[in-house]
Scaffold this active site. Structure first.
Site, mmCIF file in Angstrom:
data_model
loop_
_atom_site.group_PDB
_atom_site.id
_atom_site.type_symbol
_atom_site.label_atom_id
_atom_site.label_comp_id
_atom_site.label_asym_id
_atom_site.label_seq_id
_atom_site.Cartn_x
_atom_site.Cartn_y
_atom_site.Cartn_z
ATOM 1 N N ARG A 4 -5.377 10.151 -15.630
ATOM 2 C CA ARG A 4 -6.919 9.685 -15.353
ATOM 3 C C ARG A 4 -7.569 9.445 -15.695
ATOM 4 O O ARG A 4 -8.316 8.715 -14.994
ATOM 5 C CB ARG A 4 -6.513 11.504 -14.345
ATOM 6 C CG ARG A 4 -7.924 10.961 -13.726
ATOM 7 C CD ARG A 4 -7.856 13.055 -13.449
ATOM 8 N NE ARG A 4 -9.213 12.626 -12.578
ATOM 9 C CZ ARG A 4 -9.285 13.005 -11.488
ATOM 10 N NH1 ARG A 4 -7.859 12.834 -10.236
ATOM 11 N NH2 ARG A 4 -10.781 13.560 -10.943
ATOM 12 N N HIS A 70 12.868 11.119 -38.610
ATOM 13 C CA HIS A 70 11.616 10.177 -39.428
ATOM 14 C C HIS A 70 11.187 8.754 -38.716
ATOM 15 O O HIS A 70 12.450 7.990 -39.187
ATOM 16 C CB HIS A 70 12.444 10.192 -41.392
ATOM 17 C CG HIS A 70 11.054 9.045 -42.394
ATOM 18 N ND1 HIS A 70 10.213 8.312 -42.055
ATOM 19 C CD2 HIS A 70 10.819 10.060 -42.535
ATOM 20 C CE1 HIS A 70 9.479 8.348 -42.793
ATOM 21 N NE2 HIS A 70 10.079 8.962 -42.920
ATOM 22 N N THR A 142 -41.298 18.168 -20.515
ATOM 23 C CA THR A 142 -40.241 19.071 -21.128
ATOM 24 C C THR A 142 -40.517 20.622 -20.934
ATOM 25 O O THR A 142 -41.389 21.364 -20.448
ATOM 26 C CB THR A 142 -41.813 19.327 -22.922
ATOM 27 O OG1 THR A 142 -42.901 19.540 -22.584
ATOM 28 C CG2 THR A 142 -42.353 17.501 -23.370
ATOM 29 N N HIS A 143 -39.768 20.564 -22.207
ATOM 30 C CA HIS A 143 -39.195 22.620 -21.744
ATOM 31 C C HIS A 143 -38.605 22.954 -20.151
ATOM 32 O O HIS A 143 -38.452 23.429 -19.568
ATOM 33 C CB HIS A 143 -40.076 23.420 -21.333
ATOM 34 C CG HIS A 143 -40.663 23.391 -23.718
ATOM 35 N ND1 HIS A 143 -39.613 24.542 -24.190
ATOM 36 C CD2 HIS A 143 -41.143 22.204 -23.762
ATOM 37 C CE1 HIS A 143 -39.962 23.438 -25.227
ATOM 38 N NE2 HIS A 143 -41.381 23.220 -25.321
ATOM 39 N N SER A 265 -15.017 20.346 -0.595
ATOM 40 C CA SER A 265 -13.844 20.317 0.607
ATOM 41 C C SER A 265 -14.632 21.591 1.789
ATOM 42 O O SER A 265 -13.796 21.606 2.742
ATOM 43 C CB SER A 265 -12.618 21.544 -0.581
ATOM 44 O OG SER A 265 -13.308 22.403 -0.665
ATOM 45 N N LYS A 270 -22.322 17.635 1.175
ATOM 46 C CA LYS A 270 -22.850 17.739 -0.852
ATOM 47 C C LYS A 270 -22.404 16.328 -1.708
ATOM 48 O O LYS A 270 -21.219 15.649 -1.027
ATOM 49 C CB LYS A 270 -21.424 18.144 -1.177
ATOM 50 C CG LYS A 270 -21.648 19.880 -0.874
ATOM 51 C CD LYS A 270 -23.294 21.102 -2.144
ATOM 52 C CE LYS A 270 -22.610 21.032 -3.199
ATOM 53 N NZ LYS A 270 -23.566 21.433 -4.244
ATOM 54 N N GLU A 277 -21.269 14.649 -14.314
ATOM 55 C CA GLU A 277 -20.734 15.651 -14.842
ATOM 56 C C GLU A 277 -19.278 15.620 -15.589
ATOM 57 O O GLU A 277 -18.740 16.079 -16.395
ATOM 58 C CB GLU A 277 -20.364 17.018 -13.736
ATOM 59 C CG GLU A 277 -21.268 17.666 -13.356
ATOM 60 C CD GLU A 277 -21.014 17.707 -11.999
ATOM 61 O OE1 GLU A 277 -22.089 19.069 -11.887
ATOM 62 O OE2 GLU A 277 -19.934 18.331 -10.785
#
Length: 440
Positions: A4, A70, A142-143, A265, A270, A277
């Site tokens: 894959r 071997h 930041t943070h 699914s 979505k 990711e």
């Protein structure tokens, strides 16, 4: 690495067929060297030059290995089937690692060159995006909190500069892995003329390991895996940023979502950052391989084979995975959706508080004690937070602040463009003074 995530060209480099062809390339270079030194007659060399590795030879190697247990001897016997009457000239005076390690350098070299091509494509796209979005205003964080305004182009410029460092590390690893050894069982040339090594490696475009044992030392290979691992980590850093910016609450960029693609699914609405990711996940695999590569440096005496089994996994997998995620990241960059309106809208979420540092500096320039100035600005900022009113309003309505700053000074400090007056200077540092980046 699973199919894959294996791109054809890199997968071919690490195939068994390619491995044995690299071995044969080294064997032939050694035979040519022996011939030049008068140890192999022309007729024998002519026969050896015609040897090859194809699927049938690969099958024969596998059959011999079942008996020998071997792989190098199995390979030697399978090639020996093609040069009957001349087998005494093949694999003469050398040990298995002379072939395996020297061929592995060739294999890694080819794989690194492909990785460098991938990196160059990513650099080219990051340069394009950094210039295209040089003035695309967005909030710097930041943070995870609003800090001061930046531009999207500046973010891409930072990534570009980091990938340049990755490219340099890969080039250094390429140079450091381009070593072979043809020095016999423990590196003493006991059954060899050192000229065999010199002549063969020159032909192969490799340098001789200055002080080998039975092997090329594994600190070289560890440097290669380190360069792959840190490059993968950079990609994970970039992908993580894209994931954060794609969150529903932020919505400033989106990775490509092609026609007909489905995100869940169960939830048809979505559009998940699945490719970013995936980059993060595979980067972890590459990085974890570095530990095994470092441990491979430590071997008993002049050599044992505790490194060998690990290398058969970590080297192909690391190269194949990095090749995959470099190209996956490139596809994300090329199809990245940028929501400029959302970026500007998000800037307003903190009511202009990003200007607190400028107001602090202005008050200090007026001669106010820093601690007092800090308290004044913080008081106005907390009121802005608490009452959800513009920071400029809180400042202008504060009787102490208004003693020192005019409304015009406050408005000028609030202008996000005032934070980016040195943008050209930063671009010049990265692109060497050429504002359009054409010299990169």
């Amino acid at each position: 690495m699973v199919k894959r995530y294996t791109r054809p060209q890199m997968g071919e480099i690490w195939s068994d067929l390619s491995k044995f062809r690299f071995w044969l390339e080294v064997e032939k270079a050694i035979c040519r060297a022996w011939h030049k030194l008068g140890k192999i007659p022309a007729q024998a060399l002519e026969k050896i030059e015609k040897t090859y590795v194809d699927e049938e030879v690969l099958r024969r190697i596998e059959e011999y290995e079942k008996v020998y247990n071997h792989d190098v001897l199995a390979f030697v016997s399978a090639i020996g089937d093609q040069i009957r009457g001349y087998t005494q000239y093949f694999h003469m005076g050398i040990t298995s690692s002379d072939i395996v390690d020297t061929a592995l350098a060739l294999q890694i070299r080819e794989a690194l060159r492909l990785i460098l091509q991938d990196v160059d494509l990513v650099l080219e796209e990051l340069k394009r995006l950094s210039l295209e979005h040089k003035h695309t205003l967005m909030m710097g964080r930041t943070h995870g909190m609003h800090a001061e305004p930046i531009t999207l182009g500046l973010k891409f410029l930072v990534w570009y500069d980091e990938m340049k460092r990755n490219r340099q590390r890969l080039l250094e690893a390429l140079d450091n892995i381009s070593y072979g050894k043809i020095a016999g069982a423990v590196g003493t040339y006991s059954n060899l003329d050192p000229m065999v090594e010199k002549l063969a490696l020159e032909e192969l475009g490799l340098k001789p390991e200055p002080a080998s044992t039975q092997i090329v030392h594994r600190d070289r290979h560890a440097q290669v895996v380190f360069s792959l691992a840190i490059c993968a980590t950079s990609l994970e850093k970039f992908a993580t940023e894209i994931r954060h910016l794609q969150r529903t609450e932020v919505g400033e960029v989106e990775e490509p979502f092609r026609e007909g693609q489905r995100g869940s699914s169960a939830m048809p609405h979505k559009k998940n950052p699945i490719h970013a990711e995936r980059i993060c996940g595979l980067a972890r695999v590459i990085r974890s391989n570095l530990t095994a590569s470092l441990e491979n440096v430590v071997l008993w005496h002049e050599r044992d084979i505790s490194h060998s089994s690990a290398e058969r996994v970590i080297l192909p997998d690391s190269f194949i995975a990095l090749d995959y995620i470099l190209n996956l990241f490139l596809s994300i960059l090329k199809g990245l959706k940028v929501n400029k309106d959302r970026m500007l809208k998000n800037m307003d979420l903190s009511f202009g508080l990003y200007a607190s540092s400028k107001i602090l500096t202005l008050l200090m320039e007026k001669g106010i004690d820093r601690d007092i100035a800090y308290q004044l600005v913080q008081r106005c900022a907390m009121r802005s937070y608490r009452e959800e009113i513009p920071f400029r309003q809180s400042l202008m309505e504060d009787t102490e602040v208004s003693k020192y700053l005019t409304q015009e000074e406050i408005e000028k400090a609030i202008d996000p463009k005032s934070f980016l007056k040195h943008l050209d200077y930063i671009y010049d540092k990265v692109f060497g003074g050429d504002k359009d980046g054409s010299d990169v």
